[in-house]
Structures are given as structure tokens and as C-alpha cells.
Design a protein around this motif. Structure first.
Motif, PDB file in Angstrom:
ATOM      1  N   ALA A   1       0.805  -1.191   0.000  1.00 11.64           N
ATOM      2  CA  ALA A   1       0.000   0.000   0.000  1.00 11.64           C
ATOM      3  C   ALA A   1       0.858   1.271   0.000  1.00 11.64           C
ATOM      4  O   ALA A   1       0.329   2.350  -0.086  1.00 11.64           O
ATOM      5  CB  ALA A   1      -0.933  -0.001   1.209  1.00 11.64           C
ATOM      6  N   ASN A   2       2.164   1.121   0.062  1.00 12.77           N
ATOM      7  CA  ASN A   2       3.085   2.252   0.124  1.00 12.77           C
ATOM      8  C   ASN A   2       3.135   2.951  -1.238  1.00 12.77           C
ATOM      9  O   ASN A   2       3.651   2.411  -2.218  1.00 12.77           O
ATOM     10  CB  ASN A   2       4.464   1.730   0.519  1.00 12.77           C
ATOM     11  CG  ASN A   2       5.498   2.809   0.679  1.00 12.77           C
ATOM     12  OD1 ASN A   2       5.615   3.689  -0.150  1.00 12.77           O
ATOM     13  ND2 ASN A   2       6.268   2.705   1.741  1.00 12.77           N
ATOM     14  N   SER A   3       2.615   4.177  -1.311  1.00 14.65           N
ATOM     15  CA  SER A   3       2.530   4.883  -2.601  1.00 14.65           C
ATOM     16  C   SER A   3       3.897   5.227  -3.162  1.00 14.65           C
ATOM     17  O   SER A   3       4.097   5.197  -4.386  1.00 14.65           O
ATOM     18  CB  SER A   3       1.674   6.138  -2.462  1.00 14.65           C
ATOM     19  OG  SER A   3       2.233   7.020  -1.507  1.00 14.65           O
ATOM     20  N   SER A   4       4.856   5.542  -2.312  1.00 15.81           N
ATOM     21  CA  SER A   4       6.207   5.848  -2.793  1.00 15.81           C
ATOM     22  C   SER A   4       6.862   4.603  -3.391  1.00 15.81           C
ATOM     23  O   SER A   4       7.505   4.663  -4.448  1.00 15.81           O
ATOM     24  CB  SER A   4       7.044   6.398  -1.637  1.00 15.81           C
ATOM     25  OG  SER A   4       8.334   6.730  -2.073  1.00 15.81           O
ATOM     26  N   LEU A   5       6.696   3.478  -2.725  1.00 16.52           N
ATOM     27  CA  LEU A   5       7.238   2.211  -3.239  1.00 16.52           C
ATOM     28  C   LEU A   5       6.573   1.842  -4.559  1.00 16.52           C
ATOM     29  O   LEU A   5       7.253   1.449  -5.521  1.00 16.52           O
ATOM     30  CB  LEU A   5       7.037   1.107  -2.204  1.00 16.52           C
ATOM     31  CG  LEU A   5       7.531  -0.279  -2.585  1.00 16.52           C
ATOM     32  CD1 LEU A   5       9.025  -0.273  -2.858  1.00 16.52           C
ATOM     33  CD2 LEU A   5       7.190  -1.275  -1.483  1.00 16.52           C
ATOM     34  N   ARG A   6       5.265   2.006  -4.630  1.00 12.19           N
ATOM     35  CA  ARG A   6       4.539   1.717  -5.867  1.00 12.19           C
ATOM     36  C   ARG A   6       5.066   2.569  -7.026  1.00 12.19           C
ATOM     37  O   ARG A   6       5.312   2.070  -8.118  1.00 12.19           O
ATOM     38  CB  ARG A   6       3.046   1.997  -5.709  1.00 12.19           C
ATOM     39  CG  ARG A   6       2.305   0.984  -4.909  1.00 12.19           C
ATOM     40  CD  ARG A   6       0.873   1.475  -4.645  1.00 12.19           C
ATOM     41  NE  ARG A   6       0.119   0.469  -3.979  1.00 12.19           N
ATOM     42  CZ  ARG A   6      -0.600  -0.479  -4.580  1.00 12.19           C
ATOM     43  NH1 ARG A   6      -0.685  -0.505  -5.875  1.00 12.19           N
ATOM     44  NH2 ARG A   6      -1.233  -1.379  -3.871  1.00 12.19           N
ATOM     45  N   SER A   7       5.235   3.857  -6.762  1.00 12.69           N
ATOM     46  CA  SER A   7       5.711   4.770  -7.795  1.00 12.69           C
ATOM     47  C   SER A   7       7.104   4.370  -8.291  1.00 12.69           C
ATOM     48  O   SER A   7       7.368   4.349  -9.484  1.00 12.69           O
ATOM     49  CB  SER A   7       5.725   6.196  -7.245  1.00 12.69           C
ATOM     50  OG  SER A   7       6.261   7.089  -8.182  1.00 12.69           O
ATOM     51  N   GLY A   8       7.972   4.045  -7.349  1.00 15.49           N
ATOM     52  CA  GLY A   8       9.320   3.621  -7.715  1.00 15.49           C
ATOM     53  C   GLY A   8       9.320   2.340  -8.529  1.00 15.49           C
ATOM     54  O   GLY A   8      10.069   2.210  -9.506  1.00 15.49           O
ATOM     55  N   LEU A   9       8.485   1.396  -8.143  1.00 18.06           N
ATOM     56  CA  LEU A   9       8.407   0.133  -8.887  1.00 18.06           C
ATOM     57  C   LEU A   9       7.857   0.339 -10.288  1.00 18.06           C
ATOM     58  O   LEU A   9       8.323  -0.280 -11.248  1.00 18.06           O
ATOM     59  CB  LEU A   9       7.553  -0.870  -8.117  1.00 18.06           C
ATOM     60  CG  LEU A   9       8.173  -1.430  -6.841  1.00 18.06           C
ATOM     61  CD1 LEU A   9       7.148  -2.262  -6.072  1.00 18.06           C
ATOM     62  CD2 LEU A   9       9.399  -2.260  -7.153  1.00 18.06           C
ATOM     63  N   VAL A  10       6.867   1.213 -10.423  1.00 19.53           N
ATOM     64  CA  VAL A  10       6.303   1.519 -11.744  1.00 19.53           C
ATOM     65  C   VAL A  10       7.377   2.122 -12.637  1.00 19.53           C
ATOM     66  O   VAL A  10       7.542   1.738 -13.800  1.00 19.53           O
ATOM     67  CB  VAL A  10       5.076   2.456 -11.623  1.00 19.53           C
ATOM     68  CG1 VAL A  10       4.680   3.020 -12.975  1.00 19.53           C
ATOM     69  CG2 VAL A  10       3.912   1.716 -10.982  1.00 19.53           C
ATOM     70  N   THR A  11       8.138   3.061 -12.105  1.00 27.10           N
ATOM     71  CA  THR A  11       9.213   3.693 -12.877  1.00 27.10           C
ATOM     72  C   THR A  11      10.260   2.671 -13.288  1.00 27.10           C
ATOM     73  O   THR A  11      10.688   2.637 -14.453  1.00 27.10           O
ATOM     74  CB  THR A  11       9.875   4.812 -12.049  1.00 27.10           C
ATOM     75  OG1 THR A  11       8.874   5.791 -11.730  1.00 27.10           O
ATOM     76  CG2 THR A  11      11.010   5.470 -12.801  1.00 27.10           C
TER      77      THR A  11
END
Length: 65
Positions: A1-11
């Protein structure tokens, strides 16, 4: 649920040209849903246990006891 982690993984996935599958945040806070999904995939692979199985809370996923 960590939005920063999600964003980094998407990038990272975009940079590496790989598909990334992230469950929706609505199910990321419920450990029961994650365990049920792991159990479902084990079931599809034929990995089932009898009723005599005892729980081992510290056993990592993917390890058969």
C-alpha cells in the motif's frame, strides 16, 4: 500500500521494459487476502495438505514443511 514504493516500482518496470502487477491498495492492507491468494496459487499447482497440518507462522512462503 506504500505509494512511494509503488511509484518507484512503476518507474523501474517502465525503464526495464517489464510488466508490473500490483494489487489495488484496497487489498494491500489485509494480510488474509494475501495469504488466501498465495494458497490459491499453491492449490492450482496441486500443493495441498491434509487436515493434520499444523500452522507454522514463521515458515516462509514457497517452503514445504
Amino acid at each position: 500500500a506504500n505509494s512511494s514504493l509503488r511509484s518507484g516500482l512503476v518507474t523501474m518496470a517502465k525503464n526495464w521494459g517489464i510488466k508490473l502487477f500490483i494489487p489495488p491498495p484496497s487489498i494491500c492492507t489485509d494480510n488474509a487476502a494475501m495469504i488466501a491468494l498465495a494458497g490459491y496459487h499453491n492449490y492450482l499447482r496441486g500443493m495441498v495438505a491434509g487436515m493434520e497440518l499444523n500452522p507454522v507462522a514463521y515458515l516462509p512462503l514457497g517452503v514445504e514443511s
